[in-house]
Design an enzyme around this catalytic site. Sequence first.
Site, PDB file in Angstrom:
ATOM      1  N   LYS A  67     -36.728  -0.008  11.493  1.00  0.00           N
ATOM      2  CA  LYS A  67     -36.163  -0.186  10.156  1.00  0.00           C
ATOM      3  C   LYS A  67     -37.247   0.075   9.107  1.00  0.00           C
ATOM      4  O   LYS A  67     -38.402  -0.315   9.296  1.00  0.00           O
ATOM      5  CB  LYS A  67     -35.622  -1.620  10.044  1.00  0.00           C
ATOM      6  CG  LYS A  67     -34.749  -1.895   8.829  1.00  0.00           C
ATOM      7  CD  LYS A  67     -34.219  -3.337   8.871  1.00  0.00           C
ATOM      8  CE  LYS A  67     -33.357  -3.677   7.671  1.00  0.00           C
ATOM      9  NZ  LYS A  67     -32.860  -5.063   7.719  1.00  0.00           N
ATOM     10  N   SER A 127     -27.997  -5.438   6.689  1.00  0.00           N
ATOM     11  CA  SER A 127     -28.760  -4.351   6.105  1.00  0.00           C
ATOM     12  C   SER A 127     -29.392  -3.401   7.125  1.00  0.00           C
ATOM     13  O   SER A 127     -29.773  -2.293   6.758  1.00  0.00           O
ATOM     14  CB  SER A 127     -29.863  -4.926   5.225  1.00  0.00           C
ATOM     15  OG  SER A 127     -30.794  -5.650   6.005  1.00  0.00           O
ATOM     16  N   SER A 183     -28.501  -9.565   9.140  1.00  0.00           N
ATOM     17  CA  SER A 183     -28.728  -8.136   8.993  1.00  0.00           C
ATOM     18  C   SER A 183     -28.929  -7.378  10.299  1.00  0.00           C
ATOM     19  O   SER A 183     -28.933  -6.151  10.299  1.00  0.00           O
ATOM     20  CB  SER A 183     -29.932  -7.877   8.082  1.00  0.00           C
ATOM     21  OG  SER A 183     -29.580  -8.153   6.750  1.00  0.00           O
TER      22      SER A 183
END
Lengths: 572, 616
Positions: B193, B268, B292
């Site tokens: 990420k 996210s 997330s």
Amino acid sequence: MALTFFRGIQTRPIWLYPSAFVATKHVFYCTMKSTQTQTLEKQQPELKASANTQSKTLDNILTDYEAIIGLETHVQLSTQTKAFCSCPYNYGSQPNATVCPICMGLPGALPVLNSKVIEHAVRLGLALNCKLSYNSKFDRKQYFYPDLPKGYQISQFDIPIATGGYVDLDLPVEFGGGHRRFGITRVHMEEDAGKLLHTGNGSYSQVDLNRAGVPLLEIVSEPDMRTGIEAAEYAAEVQRLVRYLGVSNGNMQEGSLRCDVNVSVRPIGQLEFGTKERLSCFHNLDEENVEIKNLNSFSAVQRSIDFEISRQVLLHSQGHGDQIVQETRLWEEGAQKTVTMRKKEGLADYRYFPEPDLPEVVLTKEYVDDVRSSLPELPEMKRRRYEKMGLSMQDILFLANDMNVADFFDTTIAKCADVKLAANWIMGDIAAYMKNEKLSINEIKLTPQELGELIASIKSGTISGKIGKEILFELMAKGGTVKGMIKEKDLVQAIIEINPVPVRKEEIVDPLEIGKLVDKVIAENPKQLEQYRGGKTKLQGYFAGQVMKESKGKANPGLLNKILVEKLNGKS
Amino acid sequence: MDYGLTGDSSPLISIYRRIPDVAMPPGRGFSFRDLYSYLSSEPEYGVSKNVEDKTVKLEDDLLTDPHSFPPTEMLSSVQNPRILLLQCRRHHHRHRLPLPPKPYLQTTISSSLHTSPPPASQIGTLRKSLLSREKTAVELAETYLTRIRLTEPQLKSFLHLSDNVLRDAGEIDRKIERNEEVGPLAGVFVGVKDNICTADMPSTAGSRILEGYRPPFDATAVRKLRESGAIVVGKTNLDEFGMGSTTEGSAYQVTANPWDLSRVPGGSSGGSAAAVSARQCVVSLGSDTGGSVRQPASFCGVVGLKPTYGRVSRFGLVAYASSLDVIGCFGSSVADTGTLLYAISGHDKLDATSSKREVPNFASAFITQDFSESKPLKGLRVGVIRETIDSGVDPEVISSIHGAASHLEELGCIVTEVSLPSFSLGLPAYYILASSESSSNLSRYDGIRYGNQAVSDELASLYGDSRAQGFGSEVKMRILMGTYALSAGYYDAYYKRAQQVRTLVQKSFKAALDENDILISPAAPSVAYKIGEKKNDPLAMYAGDIMTVNVNLAGLPALVLPCGFVEGGSAGLPVGFQMIGAAFDEEKLLKVGHIFEQTLQGCSFVPPLVADGFAC
């Protein structure tokens, strides 16, 4: 105005990673125009600390008012690394030479507490007679400024590591003397910010983050001081303490010890402060009174306060009390006055909240006990001990001022019991020598053991005070031992043989009187004089013995020998 | 560069000096009062009565629902242990707190019906073919790169792809050739990420303010991955700084859900979930502040693991809310996810909040065994969190959770319902705490030292413009909310109160986990929704985090794994269920998850997008 912004950081060997920054210079650049405006006061009466035209009336007015003074002292800790990363800190390094992702506040970097910071905080807390918080924590104090890389300072808010202590001190004799106890509100741990370097033309400023993240202890005093000298002496005592404890070098010039002063005045007998109440301690909102910054010496602390008291009293007495506002004022050393740095518009809200990146600080009783048992004898204890020895306050303050001097003194008197003599030697010739040669007491070659020996030798009459002084200077410059020195110079052997009785109550030190005795002995022994002048110089001892006999053992041996040699050799 | 934001920039930034004067910008469709009303409402302690009512209703359902009995396709799977249990189920339910007995999985969608083997460990397969020299790491890398080339234009899961994949793969091949020891993740392609720092690639956290920013260090998790031989394929897309639940909040691109390109992948960590789901990489790292990792795992039909707070070092994770953030793992199987977790776990002297607890080798949990013979999870106490299968949750999602619960029961678990009275308080408390911490954590993006700096001739506007141009609207909103909540005079009503709620949540989890080995709930109240559907309705988006935020408040580990499908898209949309364990008990979650996954039949969680299958 056209402005260019550069940012960059020098790629250095310490920086092992490929950097996102474009290397340009050692510093970051940013503009810093509107934040530090120094407005010149127009309507306020011009005051100069030295102006004596006004001083007489001012003195009269001053007696009707009382000043309330509190200090916030920041002590930079002398840890090997910064508070939350492993960068070293060395005063005066190249800008941005000792920085890392953590103290630069790069994304993703996290603080990890240096345990030495806790140890130093506990040491100082104990030395300030504070109550320790066994469970404390760190908080974030939030504000924006280019020298603050993370946009918040890691500090302590509602649970400081130490609270509710006091310091005892003795005012110098020349300022009237007297013992004082000033309260300590709190001691807390925090990190230092970087430094801004403002350029000459003011179009941009440079940021040096070497100091960012260096551990500090903030000591907040109770508003217990009433005069500039009290405040300055309080600050000096804090400096002594941190030096005794080894937590900081306490150097004000380098900013290792920084004092911010809060001053307000009120008519005597009135409980309300000149500016609104609450001098210190409620840190979420700015303190509500006049704060003075930029104090680089104890005398600046004293003089700025005295100036500020006069300024505020004058405003009050002239009915302009409303002109005294919450503000930060700057001490201008050159002009010897304070000027407005920034007025506080409303209250700054630092939005404190617990620092989530750091666990709570938990102290155990064993830990605190360990630290307590490792504390040295503190200045106040030393002063009280010296007082019991019968030393004068002037001597006490001199000796206890510097821990190394005090240790030197203590070691000296362990060797010879005469504390007064030891104090005199240290404060007189030794202090003068140190001052001339710009040496500290640890740097001179004389050891306290030898000083003790020296004093003992003088006291025992082995050598005279004068010879002792000569030896002292040699010992300070070259080192060596008292015994070695006496032997080398063959100074007093004869006397030792002839006059083993050391105790003399009324020593004859007058050269004229000794001279008369010498003349008498020489006149009575013409045969020996002839032999002496013929080369039998060993007869000096005979003559000396005769003179000593004549003086009933009271002649100062050093003087005696000196005068004797001169006369035997036919001078004068 | 013009971000089209300069016009309204200055008033927003003035908040940093004078907070209490600033009201929320009008027309946001969300006000702080909404959150406050959540907080100030009394906790619903009187649930028990409602539940009783519901129980009755559900039993009615049982009697009338034509699907109450196993659908025929289940009968066809002879080895399914569930069948053996069916006869006694009703009997069980009479003696325990009744669980709605819907003994079937939502596998009625035709395209998912093809029988497929349970998900195998891709890491294991890959390692085997590498060490047996069946394939080289370079060949494998090329397979993945080809797949990325094919799928990336539609998916947009990556913000940056590494230039060094083939070089790194070649190095592993040379090591294998020389018979040198290779790490446990040798040749495993990992997506990271973009809010996790990598020294060789930009790390933007999905924000303009860090556009092009290249950190001078690897995050500890990334360093550990590299040391284990993993190959970092690229940086995956996310909502800016992790603030969002759809990945639409990225300043750069919108990632699509591999199961239906018109839908969001969740967020996210949407990029990381989509990349694993579409087999663009083997496993990936995400971060989980309020769900997330788990919510996108559910939306994309992959396994998502949120470890215990402190299990994995946060050093190098761009902070959103420090007391809630954890780095999490995605994989296409529980075994892969657990292997990834093992590689990145452990104490780190650079993170004072990382735990010194020993990390057990999770591998023992993944030993393949014949699960059909006995009840492999016999006696395991499973609590279904009552508040999560309540109104406001998609009925189809609830059915899937019931199905998963039944499956667990068939594996020998004792399934009961539990109540977490403070459950509904978690969401507003979470948004206050997360916003407060983020308002502080994002202060460092001031344009002075790194990131985008606005041109300005004085300091206040330099700060103001840099931040106004650099941050997106969701980030600004959260900074505003957090700044407000921490302001003098408001601190006690918001931040302090939210902390009290947090304690309450922790206590009620503790009580529930004293009674149960694991707790289960849906991972999200719905399946993946359409791109743009909730973009202008932040409160609806925030409400979607209801299933996950409590776990972050309590700091517990949770594993989300796919358990069924609901109608939608061309092939159905995956549903994930969440298993919550006691602190540092990831091992148990992985063990249960592995057995669940290996015995779950009739479901294949490979999205239709992956045309070439995922053999490697």
